[in-house]
Design a protein around this motif. Structure first.
Motif, PDB file in Angstrom:
ATOM      1  N   VAL A   1       1.114  -1.213   0.130  1.00 47.42           N
ATOM      2  CA  VAL A   1       0.038   0.086  -0.225  1.00 47.42           C
ATOM      3  C   VAL A   1       0.787   1.558   0.302  1.00 47.42           C
ATOM      4  O   VAL A   1       2.277   1.180   0.726  1.00 47.42           O
ATOM      5  CB  VAL A   1      -1.084   0.167   1.516  1.00 47.42           C
ATOM      6  CG1 VAL A   1      -1.729  -1.311   1.364  1.00 47.42           C
ATOM      7  CG2 VAL A   1      -0.436   0.380   2.920  1.00 47.42           C
ATOM      8  N   ASP A   2       0.186   2.540  -0.280  1.00 46.80           N
ATOM      9  CA  ASP A   2       1.500   3.702  -0.457  1.00 46.80           C
ATOM     10  C   ASP A   2       1.158   4.003   0.935  1.00 46.80           C
ATOM     11  O   ASP A   2       1.976   5.371   1.119  1.00 46.80           O
ATOM     12  CB  ASP A   2       0.401   4.615  -1.812  1.00 46.80           C
ATOM     13  CG  ASP A   2       0.240   3.717  -3.018  1.00 46.80           C
ATOM     14  OD1 ASP A   2       1.118   3.044  -3.765  1.00 46.80           O
ATOM     15  OD2 ASP A   2      -0.646   3.530  -3.541  1.00 46.80           O
ATOM     16  N   MET A   3      -0.209   4.310   1.271  1.00 46.07           N
ATOM     17  CA  MET A   3      -0.386   4.767   2.346  1.00 46.07           C
ATOM     18  C   MET A   3      -0.871   4.542   3.687  1.00 46.07           C
ATOM     19  O   MET A   3      -1.319   2.799   3.695  1.00 46.07           O
ATOM     20  CB  MET A   3      -0.163   6.241   2.418  1.00 46.07           C
ATOM     21  CG  MET A   3      -1.815   6.141   1.792  1.00 46.07           C
ATOM     22  SD  MET A   3      -2.626   8.331   2.012  1.00 46.07           S
ATOM     23  CE  MET A   3      -1.175   8.998   0.598  1.00 46.07           C
ATOM     24  N   GLY A   4      -1.384   5.054   4.916  1.00 48.31           N
ATOM     25  CA  GLY A   4      -1.465   4.124   5.936  1.00 48.31           C
ATOM     26  C   GLY A   4      -2.064   4.919   6.619  1.00 48.31           C
ATOM     27  O   GLY A   4      -1.260   5.660   7.910  1.00 48.31           O
ATOM     28  N   VAL A   5      -2.283   4.985   8.295  1.00 45.48           N
ATOM     29  CA  VAL A   5      -3.130   5.755   9.367  1.00 45.48           C
ATOM     30  C   VAL A   5      -2.877   4.504  10.418  1.00 45.48           C
ATOM     31  O   VAL A   5      -3.502   3.273  10.293  1.00 45.48           O
ATOM     32  CB  VAL A   5      -4.577   5.671   9.454  1.00 45.48           C
ATOM     33  CG1 VAL A   5      -4.695   6.854  10.468  1.00 45.48           C
ATOM     34  CG2 VAL A   5      -4.854   7.161   8.339  1.00 45.48           C
ATOM     35  N   ALA A   6      -2.157   4.990  10.974  1.00 51.07           N
ATOM     36  CA  ALA A   6      -0.889   3.453  11.982  1.00 51.07           C
ATOM     37  C   ALA A   6      -1.444   5.024  12.940  1.00 51.07           C
ATOM     38  O   ALA A   6      -0.908   6.020  13.501  1.00 51.07           O
ATOM     39  CB  ALA A   6      -0.018   3.721  12.069  1.00 51.07           C
ATOM     40  N   GLY A   7      -1.557   4.345  14.504  1.00 50.36           N
ATOM     41  CA  GLY A   7      -1.139   4.646  15.568  1.00 50.36           C
ATOM     42  C   GLY A   7       0.415   4.583  16.384  1.00 50.36           C
ATOM     43  O   GLY A   7       1.459   4.086  16.121  1.00 50.36           O
ATOM     44  N   LYS A   8       0.580   5.494  17.273  1.00 43.23           N
ATOM     45  CA  LYS A   8       2.431   5.787  16.730  1.00 43.23           C
ATOM     46  C   LYS A   8       2.384   5.002  17.531  1.00 43.23           C
ATOM     47  O   LYS A   8       3.670   4.750  18.558  1.00 43.23           O
ATOM     48  CB  LYS A   8       2.387   7.687  17.303  1.00 43.23           C
ATOM     49  CG  LYS A   8       3.808   8.167  18.607  1.00 43.23           C
ATOM     50  CD  LYS A   8       4.778   7.782  17.044  1.00 43.23           C
ATOM     51  CE  LYS A   8       6.295   9.050  17.131  1.00 43.23           C
ATOM     52  NZ  LYS A   8       6.895   9.505  16.215  1.00 43.23           N
ATOM     53  N   ASP A   9       1.326   4.304  18.473  1.00 39.70           N
ATOM     54  CA  ASP A   9       2.259   3.656  19.632  1.00 39.70           C
ATOM     55  C   ASP A   9       3.144   2.295  18.509  1.00 39.70           C
ATOM     56  O   ASP A   9       4.067   2.062  18.882  1.00 39.70           O
ATOM     57  CB  ASP A   9       0.740   2.482  20.107  1.00 39.70           C
ATOM     58  CG  ASP A   9      -0.546   2.416  20.247  1.00 39.70           C
ATOM     59  OD1 ASP A   9      -0.570   3.221  18.570  1.00 39.70           O
ATOM     60  OD2 ASP A   9      -0.384   0.834  20.379  1.00 39.70           O
TER      61      ASP A   9
END
Ligand code: PRP
Length: 208
Positions: free
Chosen positions: A66-74
């Motif tokens: 995938v090109d981008m993502g939404v992830a937690g800083k954890d």
């Protein structure tokens, strides 16, 4: 216009992610349908969205599937993957903390630490020169000090309700956490125009 693939984290972060994309002008109706699909086409910006467990999002982004993502800083702090972290999305806010029974306030020479985040815990205690044994957990980490598996835990604390209801307290705060927009390093070059457009839309939506 090339297709842009975005990995999203299932669970707590998903509804915030959908709201953010909608604020940015992306129609997310397909993502709101109640089904077990994991791949969704969002036609207006030629986006393909996939749904993953939190810890798998950085892996998909690092590998460029995938090109981008939404992830937690954890998970980003835990995994230290090779990727670009471009925007603090300002939701999913919580803290990394050391927690335990109030009797642990004074500390101990050698601590047994239960956590879902062994690298974060190891780095934190190494910085302090504290001797530790780390026990990796998959969930319900608060049980470990209650049952005598560990002295303390390193975990995320959001409202503090889980700690409170299990008779535990925050002994030390480690870091602030929130969701981040992450990019694959190669995609950022090969799909620069498409990615920049989406990043700019998201950035504006975060600021509003
Ligand atoms: C997370 C975290 C804490 C809790 C903190 O667990 O590990 O247990 O949320 O939230 P609070 O401060 O608002 O109570 P999660 O719900 O992800 O479940 P888990 O036990 O499977 O890790």
């Amino acid at each position: 216009m090339q297709k842009v693939k975005i990995a999203m984290t299932k669970g707590r972060l998903l509804k915030h992610t959908i709201k953010l994309l909608e604020d940015a002008g992306v129609d997310c109706q397909p993502l709101k349908e109640d089904n077990r699909k994991l791949v969704f086409l969002l036609p207006c910006y030629n986006i393909e969205a996939i749904l993953l467990k939190a810890a798998d999002v950085p892996t998909y982004v690092e590998h460029g599937v995938v090109d981008m993502g939404v992830a937690g800083k954890d998970v980003l702090l835990e995994q230290e993957k090779q990727l670009y972290e471009v925007i603090d999305l300002k939701f999913g806010k919580c803290k990394f903390a050391v927690a335990g029974k109030p009797s642990m306030k004074g500390g101990k020479k050698h601590l047994v630490v239960a956590t879902k985040y062994p690298n974060v815990a190891k780095n934190h205690f190494a910085q302090k020169g504290q001797s530790v044994e780390i026990i990796k957990q998959e969930g319900s980490v608060e049980l470990a000090p209650l049952m005598g598996l560990s002295d303390v835990i390193v975990d995320i604390v959001e409202t503090g309700k889980t700690l409170k209801e299990n008779g535990l307290i925050v002994l030390e705060e480690i870091a602030d956490i929130s969701a981040r927009l992450i990019l694959n390093e190669v995609s950022y070059k090969t799909k620069k125009k498409e990615i920049t457009e989406i990043v700019n839309l998201i950035e504006k939506a975060v600021d509003n």
